[in-house]
Every structure is written in C-alpha cells, then in structure tokens.
Design a protein around this motif. Structure first.
Motif, PDB file in Angstrom:
ATOM      1  N   ASP A   1       0.836  -1.206   0.000  1.00 56.31           N
ATOM      2  CA  ASP A   1       0.000   0.000   0.000  1.00 56.31           C
ATOM      3  C   ASP A   1       0.869   1.254   0.000  1.00 56.31           C
ATOM      4  O   ASP A   1       0.584   2.221  -0.708  1.00 56.31           O
ATOM      5  CB  ASP A   1      -0.940   0.021   1.205  1.00 56.31           C
ATOM      6  CG  ASP A   1      -2.056  -1.006   1.111  1.00 56.31           C
ATOM      7  OD1 ASP A   1      -2.336  -1.502  -0.004  1.00 56.31           O
ATOM      8  OD2 ASP A   1      -2.648  -1.324   2.161  1.00 56.31           O
TER       9      ASP A   1
ATOM     10  N   LYS B   1       2.592   1.639  -3.444  1.00 59.05           N
ATOM     11  CA  LYS B   1       1.605   2.104  -4.417  1.00 59.05           C
ATOM     12  C   LYS B   1       1.259   3.575  -4.198  1.00 59.05           C
ATOM     13  O   LYS B   1       1.151   4.342  -5.144  1.00 59.05           O
ATOM     14  CB  LYS B   1       0.349   1.247  -4.334  1.00 59.05           C
ATOM     15  CG  LYS B   1      -0.676   1.582  -5.391  1.00 59.05           C
ATOM     16  CD  LYS B   1      -1.844   0.631  -5.345  1.00 59.05           C
ATOM     17  CE  LYS B   1      -2.935   0.917  -6.329  1.00 59.05           C
ATOM     18  NZ  LYS B   1      -3.104   2.245  -6.800  1.00 59.05           N
ATOM     19  N   GLU B   2       1.114   3.964  -2.945  1.00 58.60           N
ATOM     20  CA  GLU B   2       0.806   5.355  -2.621  1.00 58.60           C
ATOM     21  C   GLU B   2       1.898   6.301  -3.138  1.00 58.60           C
ATOM     22  O   GLU B   2       1.615   7.306  -3.801  1.00 58.60           O
ATOM     23  CB  GLU B   2       0.649   5.512  -1.112  1.00 58.60           C
ATOM     24  CG  GLU B   2       0.449   6.948  -0.663  1.00 58.60           C
ATOM     25  CD  GLU B   2       0.481   7.095   0.847  1.00 58.60           C
ATOM     26  OE1 GLU B   2      -0.074   8.089   1.327  1.00 58.60           O
ATOM     27  OE2 GLU B   2       1.072   6.237   1.540  1.00 58.60           O
TER      28      GLU B   2
ATOM     29  N   PHE C   1       4.205   5.647  -5.415  1.00 54.51           N
ATOM     30  CA  PHE C   1       4.239   5.556  -6.872  1.00 54.51           C
ATOM     31  C   PHE C   1       3.166   6.451  -7.492  1.00 54.51           C
ATOM     32  O   PHE C   1       3.441   7.220  -8.418  1.00 54.51           O
ATOM     33  CB  PHE C   1       4.041   4.113  -7.331  1.00 54.51           C
ATOM     34  CG  PHE C   1       3.813   3.991  -8.809  1.00 54.51           C
ATOM     35  CD1 PHE C   1       4.867   4.051  -9.693  1.00 54.51           C
ATOM     36  CD2 PHE C   1       2.528   3.843  -9.324  1.00 54.51           C
ATOM     37  CE1 PHE C   1       4.662   3.960 -11.067  1.00 54.51           C
ATOM     38  CE2 PHE C   1       2.311   3.755 -10.683  1.00 54.51           C
ATOM     39  CZ  PHE C   1       3.386   3.812 -11.558  1.00 54.51           C
ATOM     40  N   ASP C   2       1.939   6.339  -7.003  1.00 55.97           N
ATOM     41  CA  ASP C   2       0.839   7.144  -7.549  1.00 55.97           C
ATOM     42  C   ASP C   2       1.119   8.631  -7.433  1.00 55.97           C
ATOM     43  O   ASP C   2       0.841   9.410  -8.360  1.00 55.97           O
ATOM     44  CB  ASP C   2      -0.479   6.799  -6.854  1.00 55.97           C
ATOM     45  CG  ASP C   2      -1.015   5.427  -7.235  1.00 55.97           C
ATOM     46  OD1 ASP C   2      -0.587   4.869  -8.273  1.00 55.97           O
ATOM     47  OD2 ASP C   2      -1.868   4.901  -6.490  1.00 55.97           O
ATOM     48  N   LEU C   3       1.665   9.048  -6.318  1.00 57.51           N
ATOM     49  CA  LEU C   3       1.998  10.459  -6.126  1.00 57.51           C
ATOM     50  C   LEU C   3       3.156  10.882  -7.030  1.00 57.51           C
ATOM     51  O   LEU C   3       3.164  11.994  -7.570  1.00 57.51           O
ATOM     52  CB  LEU C   3       2.338  10.730  -4.661  1.00 57.51           C
ATOM     53  CG  LEU C   3       1.168  10.612  -3.680  1.00 57.51           C
ATOM     54  CD1 LEU C   3       1.677  10.652  -2.241  1.00 57.51           C
ATOM     55  CD2 LEU C   3       0.140  11.697  -3.927  1.00 57.51           C
TER      56      LEU C   3
ATOM     57  N   VAL D   1       4.044   9.571  -9.956  1.00 59.39           N
ATOM     58  CA  VAL D   1       3.667   9.547 -11.365  1.00 59.39           C
ATOM     59  C   VAL D   1       2.877  10.813 -11.749  1.00 59.39           C
ATOM     60  O   VAL D   1       2.894  11.228 -12.903  1.00 59.39           O
ATOM     61  CB  VAL D   1       2.894   8.244 -11.665  1.00 59.39           C
ATOM     62  CG1 VAL D   1       1.445   8.425 -11.995  1.00 59.39           C
ATOM     63  CG2 VAL D   1       3.556   7.450 -12.745  1.00 59.39           C
ATOM     64  N   GLU D   2       2.250  11.438 -10.773  1.00 59.58           N
ATOM     65  CA  GLU D   2       1.497  12.669 -11.017  1.00 59.58           C
ATOM     66  C   GLU D   2       2.419  13.869 -11.225  1.00 59.58           C
ATOM     67  O   GLU D   2       1.981  14.904 -11.710  1.00 59.58           O
ATOM     68  CB  GLU D   2       0.558  12.953  -9.848  1.00 59.58           C
ATOM     69  CG  GLU D   2      -0.571  11.958  -9.713  1.00 59.58           C
ATOM     70  CD  GLU D   2      -1.412  12.192  -8.470  1.00 59.58           C
ATOM     71  OE1 GLU D   2      -1.121  13.130  -7.693  1.00 59.58           O
ATOM     72  OE2 GLU D   2      -2.366  11.424  -8.273  1.00 59.58           O
TER      73      GLU D   2
ATOM     74  N   ARG E   1      10.431  14.392  -9.859  1.00 60.93           N
ATOM     75  CA  ARG E   1      10.266  13.122  -9.149  1.00 60.93           C
ATOM     76  C   ARG E   1      11.415  12.792  -8.212  1.00 60.93           C
ATOM     77  O   ARG E   1      11.193  12.280  -7.117  1.00 60.93           O
ATOM     78  CB  ARG E   1      10.075  11.979 -10.142  1.00 60.93           C
ATOM     79  CG  ARG E   1       8.733  12.024 -10.787  1.00 60.93           C
ATOM     80  CD  ARG E   1       8.544  10.879 -11.743  1.00 60.93           C
ATOM     81  NE  ARG E   1       7.315  11.092 -12.491  1.00 60.93           N
ATOM     82  CZ  ARG E   1       7.080  10.596 -13.677  1.00 60.93           C
ATOM     83  NH1 ARG E   1       7.994   9.829 -14.272  1.00 60.93           N
ATOM     84  NH2 ARG E   1       5.945  10.837 -14.281  1.00 60.93           N
TER      85      ARG E   1
ATOM     86  N   HIS F   1       6.741   1.600 -15.696  1.00 59.26           N
ATOM     87  CA  HIS F   1       5.616   2.411 -16.163  1.00 59.26           C
ATOM     88  C   HIS F   1       5.996   3.215 -17.409  1.00 59.26           C
ATOM     89  O   HIS F   1       5.244   3.281 -18.376  1.00 59.26           O
ATOM     90  CB  HIS F   1       5.161   3.343 -15.038  1.00 59.26           C
ATOM     91  CG  HIS F   1       4.068   4.269 -15.402  1.00 59.26           C
ATOM     92  ND1 HIS F   1       2.766   3.872 -15.541  1.00 59.26           N
ATOM     93  CD2 HIS F   1       4.089   5.599 -15.672  1.00 59.26           C
ATOM     94  CE1 HIS F   1       2.025   4.919 -15.872  1.00 59.26           C
ATOM     95  NE2 HIS F   1       2.811   5.969 -15.960  1.00 59.26           N
TER      96      HIS F   1
END
Length: 69
Positions: A8, A11-12, A14-16, A18-19, A25, A50
C-alpha cells in the motif's frame, strides 16, 4: 510492517510520483522515502516499468495507425 501495508505504501508513493513531472520526481522521492532505501528502489523500479510500458503502448499505437493509413 506487513506485506499488504508495505505494498500500500509503495503504491501510494508511486501514484503520487507519477502525477509529478519527471524532473520533479527525484526530489519528491528523496523527501518522501527518506532513509527507506528499499521503498525508494521499489518505487523507482515501478516508475521505470511504467515509462517503458507507456513507450511500448505509444509505439504500438503508431504502428497500428500507420498500418491502417
């Protein structure tokens, strides 16, 4: 930390990440991961995958469009 909560967290982050714009980054990841080198490595690995997947999809789409044209 359990495997589920670890995933989790990966993923958290990573999601932040990628934005953000690619040039932002590295700083974001250093600040967010801190001393957790394993988290940084896992997120960086996902970001590379990705980006490669995106490049592959973009090229595949171009090939299809050219073949149809």
């Amino acid at each position: 930390m359990t495997n589920t909560s670890r995933w989790d967290r990966v993923k958290e982050v990573f999601d932040l990440a990628v934005e953000r714009a690619p040039q932002e980054r590295a700083v974001f990841l250093r600040q967010t991961c801190g001393e957790d080198a394993a988290l940084l490595s896992e997120v960086q690995s996902l970001l590379v995958a990705h980006e490669r997947a995106g490049s592959f999809v973009d090229q595949d789409t171009q090939d299809v469009l050219l073949a149809e044209g």
